[in-house]
Design an enzyme around this catalytic site. Structure first.
Site, PDB file in Angstrom:
ATOM      1  N   GLU A   1       0.830  -1.196   0.000  1.00 43.18           N
ATOM      2  CA  GLU A   1       0.000   0.000   0.000  1.00 43.18           C
ATOM      3  C   GLU A   1       0.871   1.256   0.000  1.00 43.18           C
ATOM      4  O   GLU A   1       0.585   2.236  -0.660  1.00 43.18           O
ATOM      5  CB  GLU A   1      -0.914   0.008   1.230  1.00 43.18           C
ATOM      6  CG  GLU A   1      -2.004  -1.018   1.124  1.00 43.18           C
ATOM      7  CD  GLU A   1      -2.722  -1.219   2.440  1.00 43.18           C
ATOM      8  OE1 GLU A   1      -3.917  -1.459   2.397  1.00 43.18           O
ATOM      9  OE2 GLU A   1      -2.079  -1.150   3.506  1.00 43.18           O
ATOM     10  N   TYR A   2       1.949   1.172   0.770  1.00 43.70           N
ATOM     11  CA  TYR A   2       2.898   2.284   0.806  1.00 43.70           C
ATOM     12  C   TYR A   2       3.438   2.515  -0.605  1.00 43.70           C
ATOM     13  O   TYR A   2       3.485   3.648  -1.092  1.00 43.70           O
ATOM     14  CB  TYR A   2       4.022   1.954   1.777  1.00 43.70           C
ATOM     15  CG  TYR A   2       5.084   3.027   1.876  1.00 43.70           C
ATOM     16  CD1 TYR A   2       4.944   4.073   2.778  1.00 43.70           C
ATOM     17  CD2 TYR A   2       6.217   2.997   1.070  1.00 43.70           C
ATOM     18  CE1 TYR A   2       5.899   5.062   2.874  1.00 43.70           C
ATOM     19  CE2 TYR A   2       7.183   3.972   1.153  1.00 43.70           C
ATOM     20  CZ  TYR A   2       7.021   5.010   2.061  1.00 43.70           C
ATOM     21  OH  TYR A   2       7.972   5.979   2.142  1.00 43.70           O
ATOM     22  N   ASP A   3       3.834   1.411  -1.257  1.00 43.34           N
ATOM     23  CA  ASP A   3       4.364   1.529  -2.622  1.00 43.34           C
ATOM     24  C   ASP A   3       3.348   2.205  -3.532  1.00 43.34           C
ATOM     25  O   ASP A   3       3.691   3.014  -4.388  1.00 43.34           O
ATOM     26  CB  ASP A   3       4.705   0.145  -3.186  1.00 43.34           C
ATOM     27  CG  ASP A   3       5.896  -0.459  -2.463  1.00 43.34           C
ATOM     28  OD1 ASP A   3       6.681   0.306  -1.867  1.00 43.34           O
ATOM     29  OD2 ASP A   3       6.036  -1.691  -2.473  1.00 43.34           O
TER      30      ASP A   3
ATOM     31  N   GLU B   1      19.402 -12.520  -5.562  1.00 42.72           N
ATOM     32  CA  GLU B   1      19.587 -12.756  -4.125  1.00 42.72           C
ATOM     33  C   GLU B   1      18.247 -12.776  -3.387  1.00 42.72           C
ATOM     34  O   GLU B   1      17.245 -12.304  -3.908  1.00 42.72           O
ATOM     35  CB  GLU B   1      20.451 -11.628  -3.514  1.00 42.72           C
ATOM     36  CG  GLU B   1      21.820 -11.515  -4.120  1.00 42.72           C
ATOM     37  CD  GLU B   1      22.586 -10.316  -3.558  1.00 42.72           C
ATOM     38  OE1 GLU B   1      22.273  -9.863  -2.446  1.00 42.72           O
ATOM     39  OE2 GLU B   1      23.490  -9.834  -4.265  1.00 42.72           O
TER      40      GLU B   1
ATOM     41  N   LYS C   1      15.709 -11.269  -0.771  1.00 48.49           N
ATOM     42  CA  LYS C   1      15.494  -9.944  -0.191  1.00 48.49           C
ATOM     43  C   LYS C   1      15.152 -10.135   1.282  1.00 48.49           C
ATOM     44  O   LYS C   1      14.053 -10.557   1.638  1.00 48.49           O
ATOM     45  CB  LYS C   1      14.376  -9.201  -0.911  1.00 48.49           C
ATOM     46  CG  LYS C   1      14.225  -7.780  -0.392  1.00 48.49           C
ATOM     47  CD  LYS C   1      13.304  -6.957  -1.263  1.00 48.49           C
ATOM     48  CE  LYS C   1      13.283  -5.500  -0.845  1.00 48.49           C
ATOM     49  NZ  LYS C   1      13.143  -5.253   0.570  1.00 48.49           N
TER      50      LYS C   1
ATOM     51  N   ASP D   1      14.083  -9.560   4.973  1.00 50.33           N
ATOM     52  CA  ASP D   1      13.081  -8.666   5.551  1.00 50.33           C
ATOM     53  C   ASP D   1      13.519  -8.255   6.951  1.00 50.33           C
ATOM     54  O   ASP D   1      13.022  -8.750   7.954  1.00 50.33           O
ATOM     55  CB  ASP D   1      11.725  -9.371   5.593  1.00 50.33           C
ATOM     56  CG  ASP D   1      10.592  -8.390   5.830  1.00 50.33           C
ATOM     57  OD1 ASP D   1      10.849  -7.169   5.786  1.00 50.33           O
ATOM     58  OD2 ASP D   1       9.463  -8.838   6.058  1.00 50.33           O
TER      59      ASP D   1
ATOM     60  N   TYR E   1      23.143 -10.577   7.737  1.00 50.97           N
ATOM     61  CA  TYR E   1      23.445 -11.125   6.413  1.00 50.97           C
ATOM     62  C   TYR E   1      23.983 -10.006   5.531  1.00 50.97           C
ATOM     63  O   TYR E   1      23.351  -8.950   5.414  1.00 50.97           O
ATOM     64  CB  TYR E   1      22.190 -11.729   5.782  1.00 50.97           C
ATOM     65  CG  TYR E   1      21.792 -13.030   6.443  1.00 50.97           C
ATOM     66  CD1 TYR E   1      22.212 -14.251   5.925  1.00 50.97           C
ATOM     67  CD2 TYR E   1      21.031 -13.024   7.601  1.00 50.97           C
ATOM     68  CE1 TYR E   1      21.881 -15.446   6.546  1.00 50.97           C
ATOM     69  CE2 TYR E   1      20.686 -14.211   8.231  1.00 50.97           C
ATOM     70  CZ  TYR E   1      21.114 -15.410   7.703  1.00 50.97           C
ATOM     71  OH  TYR E   1      20.790 -16.584   8.317  1.00 50.97           O
TER      72      TYR E   1
ATOM     73  N   LYS F   1      20.128  -8.014  -9.345  1.00 51.46           N
ATOM     74  CA  LYS F   1      21.170  -7.014  -9.590  1.00 51.46           C
ATOM     75  C   LYS F   1      21.929  -7.370 -10.869  1.00 51.46           C
ATOM     76  O   LYS F   1      22.116  -8.557 -11.153  1.00 51.46           O
ATOM     77  CB  LYS F   1      22.183  -6.998  -8.426  1.00 51.46           C
ATOM     78  CG  LYS F   1      21.565  -6.769  -7.063  1.00 51.46           C
ATOM     79  CD  LYS F   1      22.598  -6.871  -5.942  1.00 51.46           C
ATOM     80  CE  LYS F   1      21.937  -6.735  -4.583  1.00 51.46           C
ATOM     81  NZ  LYS F   1      22.828  -6.964  -3.456  1.00 51.46           N
TER      82      LYS F   1
ATOM     83  N   LYS G   1       9.210  -8.250  -5.547  1.00 48.97           N
ATOM     84  CA  LYS G   1       8.463  -8.613  -4.337  1.00 48.97           C
ATOM     85  C   LYS G   1       7.598  -9.845  -4.574  1.00 48.97           C
ATOM     86  O   LYS G   1       7.089 -10.056  -5.669  1.00 48.97           O
ATOM     87  CB  LYS G   1       7.553  -7.449  -3.920  1.00 48.97           C
ATOM     88  CG  LYS G   1       8.285  -6.201  -3.455  1.00 48.97           C
ATOM     89  CD  LYS G   1       8.677  -6.336  -2.006  1.00 48.97           C
ATOM     90  CE  LYS G   1       9.188  -5.038  -1.418  1.00 48.97           C
ATOM     91  NZ  LYS G   1       8.167  -4.060  -1.078  1.00 48.97           N
TER      92      LYS G   1
ATOM     93  N   CYS H   1     -29.578  -6.545  18.958  1.00 47.51           N
ATOM     94  CA  CYS H   1     -28.236  -6.816  19.466  1.00 47.51           C
ATOM     95  C   CYS H   1     -28.115  -8.275  19.912  1.00 47.51           C
ATOM     96  O   CYS H   1     -28.957  -8.758  20.669  1.00 47.51           O
ATOM     97  CB  CYS H   1     -27.950  -5.889  20.640  1.00 47.51           C
ATOM     98  SG  CYS H   1     -26.432  -6.291  21.505  1.00 47.51           S
TER      99      CYS H   1
ATOM    100  N   CYS I   1     -27.786  -8.138  23.981  1.00 41.37           N
ATOM    101  CA  CYS I   1     -28.844  -7.693  24.909  1.00 41.37           C
ATOM    102  C   CYS I   1     -30.207  -7.582  24.248  1.00 41.37           C
ATOM    103  O   CYS I   1     -31.175  -7.214  24.904  1.00 41.37           O
ATOM    104  CB  CYS I   1     -28.463  -6.359  25.531  1.00 41.37           C
ATOM    105  SG  CYS I   1     -28.630  -4.977  24.389  1.00 41.37           S
TER     106      CYS I   1
ATOM    107  N   CYS J   1     -25.513  -1.086  18.791  1.00 43.30           N
ATOM    108  CA  CYS J   1     -26.548  -1.563  19.681  1.00 43.30           C
ATOM    109  C   CYS J   1     -27.083  -0.349  20.421  1.00 43.30           C
ATOM    110  O   CYS J   1     -26.313   0.483  20.893  1.00 43.30           O
ATOM    111  CB  CYS J   1     -25.940  -2.553  20.660  1.00 43.30           C
ATOM    112  SG  CYS J   1     -26.928  -2.746  22.133  1.00 43.30           S
TER     113      CYS J   1
ATOM    114  N   CYS K   1     -26.703  -2.901  27.936  1.00 40.56           N
ATOM    115  CA  CYS K   1     -26.059  -3.983  27.188  1.00 40.56           C
ATOM    116  C   CYS K   1     -24.797  -4.484  27.904  1.00 40.56           C
ATOM    117  O   CYS K   1     -23.897  -3.708  28.209  1.00 40.56           O
ATOM    118  CB  CYS K   1     -25.697  -3.494  25.788  1.00 40.56           C
ATOM    119  SG  CYS K   1     -24.886  -4.751  24.802  1.00 40.56           S
TER     120      CYS K   1
END
Ligand code: IVH
Length: 677
Positions: free
Chosen positions: A36-38, A114, A116, A118, A226, A293, A317, A413, A416, A431, A437
């Protein structure tokens, strides 16, 4: 698109990205998925490409992420620590290869492929073979000096030695610190046993461990390093390819990824990627993709860098993992504030190594958007550490001879049986049981006893829980019958005669209150302190409020259409009336509020600042409010008067500048006394 729309969108994206950078880099608590960030990033990038004139000065596109925390020393990287571009599928991978071919015409390209890792990128300096400093990536330009913590990582050489290689006078190695899966599981089990917080995933655990100011704690964490690159080497190492560099680093004592390949074509890269994806669950460490790479270092140099990433490498990814299963049932959970949340009960299914059987569906709108029905086949997604999600409903897999009932919001509900309400324009159903409740009980009680409500000091969460367990508190009205259960209450741990008496006294004292505090204590949705006061002033008696229709409620200052409806609904529910009547019968009482005609400050806005010596700020506020004033936090031209205690600062200055009336504490007390008469 209109310029203003583009600008607004850019600003929104920049703000969102900055928030997530902060959560990710500074707090170590990512709030959204990487993908989502991407996407946010790509949206902004696309806008900037289309409207280069509008690029904002603070755009993150040409910078890399967050800021260093202040508790470690900041260090500027000699060679910036860049990030990598991303590809997500074969098409994008091949496009990456085509771009390389265009820039390296007539050249053979080999790829170093290679894992990736995390984890967290760090830079290590070895001077004459001795580890002298370790720095986090930080924002790519400046990182934090975490040498002490890094030295506790067991698989990392603190001193370099090798039979085959002459030790360089300066070597800067880049790589990733992470927590292998086995160590992570063990750590979380230990944390849980100790009652400490557990970590959501190995990456967070590694980040949290590296950030420990106490190296002893870091040392107790199963971290590993690593290596994946060389940033500086003096004298020059003479290596010619990336894959050779990895072997070289390995010979110097560094761990490198357990799988890595040199591929002659991009098709082979794709094959390796698919192969590793299958091996992923069996690896000792978490990876979130592959890094591709250009193997030849000279070619790397020819290709060079874009502003924040090398042209010669990309991350490939892994997609989020998905599994198909059956939606067996939808249950509605009632939260502490009365919201109803649908939870999908699934036939248990393994998704990316975790068994998933319950998944939230958020709200009824989401169920309808998905068109999820009981019996449906659904896809459940999980990407890395993220909470699983029902992503898709396979309507095409429905059987002709089976009924798939459409899911509707329950009318009552499940806890209750009070009616469920969902005001127009709202996504969440609630509710209407409120005080009645059971699911909302603790929250309702907590609010009821709080200082600005009935102000029953001493009825804290722990006792409330014990009382609930003893079934002495069914709803808030039972608080005023606790004295009938002295014996039982003395059985509660740590409840001695004296503390019991204190509690019962506090309860007794709370019976004398104000109508405003009582209305506030009821916890009617949308009715905060101010609104409660407005209601008390407007309706004067509880009975008048109980009988008010929506139209007259709406006429109250501070009460909008929706709140009016909520108040009306509250007093329509028989359960609520029952509780309110029991409270009054128990002896809760108040003096009649001043009639609006006797509220000389009606409609005025007052501000209090500085330290008062004879009364508290709250008391002063209440006095003003009782006379009809609004008490606000800031001075403006609309302010009627500023009450300035000792050490009044900028607010007093501002009031004087604006020519607004001011009073000191003495004058204020005289003023109040003359108006209360
Ligand atoms: S090479 C110029 N190789 O991925 C940057 N990075 O998204 C060269 N990462 O922060 C980076 N495994 O920490 C490289 N085998 C690997 C990697 C790797 C993980 C991280 C790296 C960087 C991030 C970029």
């Amino acid at each position: 698109m209109q310029t203003t729309t583009v600008l607004m969108q850019m600003r929104r994206l920049i703000q969102l990205i900055a928030q997530h950078n902060h959560a990710y880099y500074v707090m170590d608590q990512p709030t959204i998925q990487d993908s989502e960030y991407d996407q946010l990033f790509h949206q902004l990038k696309a806008l900037e490409q289309e409207y280069p004139d509008l690029v904002q000065a603070d755009s993150p596109i040409n910078k890399v992420g967050g800021q260093a925390l202040s508790k470690f020393e900041s260090v500027v990287h000699h060679v910036p620590m860049l990030s990598l571009g991303n590809v997500f599928n074969q098409e994008e991978l091949y496009a990456f290869a085509r771009r390389l071919e265009e820039r390296l015409p007539q050249q053979q390209i080999q790829y170093d492929v290679e894992l990736k890792f995390d984890g967290l990128a760090i830079s290590l300096w070895y001077e004459n073979g001795v580890l002298t400093r370790a720095v986090t990536r930080g924002d790519g330009e400046t990182g934090e000096l975490i040498t002490q913590n890094v030295k506790t990582i067991r698989n990392l050489p603190k001193v370099l030695s090798s039979d085959q290689i002459e030790i360089p006078s300066l070597l800067e190695v880049r790589g990733e610190v992470l927590m292998p899966k086995a160590g992570f599981n063990k750590l979380n089990a230990e944390q849980e046993a100790k009652g400490d917080k557990t970590f959501a995933n190995p990456r967070n655990a590694a980040a949290g461990s590296l950030r420990q100011l106490d190296p002893q704690v870091a040392a107790s964490r199963p971290l590993a390093f690593y290596a994946y690159g060389i940033a500086q080497c003096e004298p020059l190492h003479g290596l010619t390819t990336m894959s050779e560099s990895l072997t070289w680093l390995n010979q110097l004592g560094f761990a490198i990824g357990e799988l890595h390949y040199v591929c002659d074509s991009i098709e082979e890269v794709q094959q390796r990627y698919e192969e590793v994806q299958l091996k992923r669950p069996d690896l000792a460490i978490e990876i979130d993709g592959m890094v591709i790479k250009v193997d030849d270092l000279k070619q790397q140099q020819q290709l060079g860098f874009l502003s924040r990433e090398p042209r010669w490498a990309t991350a490939y990814k892994f997609p989020a993992v998905a599994a198909l299963t059956t939606l067996e049932q939808i249950d509605w959970q009632v939260g502490r504030t009365g919201t109803l949340t649908p939870v999908a009960r699934l036939t248990p299914v393994a998704v990316g190594g975790v068994t998933v059987s319950n998944v939230t569906l958020h709200n009824i709108g989401e169920i309808h958007r998905l068109d999820a029905r009981v019996g449906d086949t659904v896809s459940v997604y999980r990407s890395g550490d993220v909470i699983p999600k029902v992503e898709k409903v396979w309507a095409e897999l429905r059987l002709a001879d089976q009924e798939y009932e459409i899911v509707n919001l329950p009318s009552h509900c499940p806890v209750c049986a009070s009616p469920v309400v969902m005001p127009e324009g709202e996504a969440l159903a609630r509710c209407s049981g409120g005080l009645y409740c059971a699911a909302q009980r603790i929250e309702a009680i907590r609010h009821f006893v709080s200082r600005k409500a009935m102000d029953i000091e001493g009825l804290g969460d722990r006792w409330v829980e014990s009382l609930l367990n003893l079934q002495l508190l069914d709803n808030v009205a039972d608080i005023y019958h606790l004295q009938e259960h002295r014996e039982q209450m003395l059985g509660i741990e740590k409840m001695g005669e004296k503390s019991l008496q204190n509690l019962l006294d506090a309860i007794e004292n709370s019976k004398k209150t104000t109508l405003a505090a009582f209305i506030y204590a009821l916890g009617i949705r949308g009715v905060g302190e101010t609104t409660a006061r407005m209601l008390a002033n407007t309706f004067q008696t509880l009975d008048a409020l109980k009988q008010a229709d929506i139209e007259s409620l709406k006429k109250t200052p501070d009460v909008g259409d929706i709140t009016a409806e909520w108040i009306f609904d509250f007093f329509q529910a028989e359960h609520n009336i029952e509780v309110v009547d029991r409270l009054i019968a128990a002896g809760i009482h108040w003096d009649a509020p001043l009639a609006p005609t006797r509220q000389p400050l009606n409609g005025e806005s007052w501000v209090i600042t500085g330290t008062l010596s004879q009364l508290t700020r709250d008391e002063a506020t209440q006095m003003l409010q009782a006379l009809g004033a609004r008490v606000s936090g800031s001075v403006s031209s609309k302010t009627k008067c500023l009450v300035a205690g000792e050490k009044a600062g900028s607010k007093l200055e501002k009031a004087e500048k604006l020519g607004i009336d001011t009073m000191n504490e003495e004058e204020f007390l005289v003023f109040i006394a003359s108006h209360q008469a």
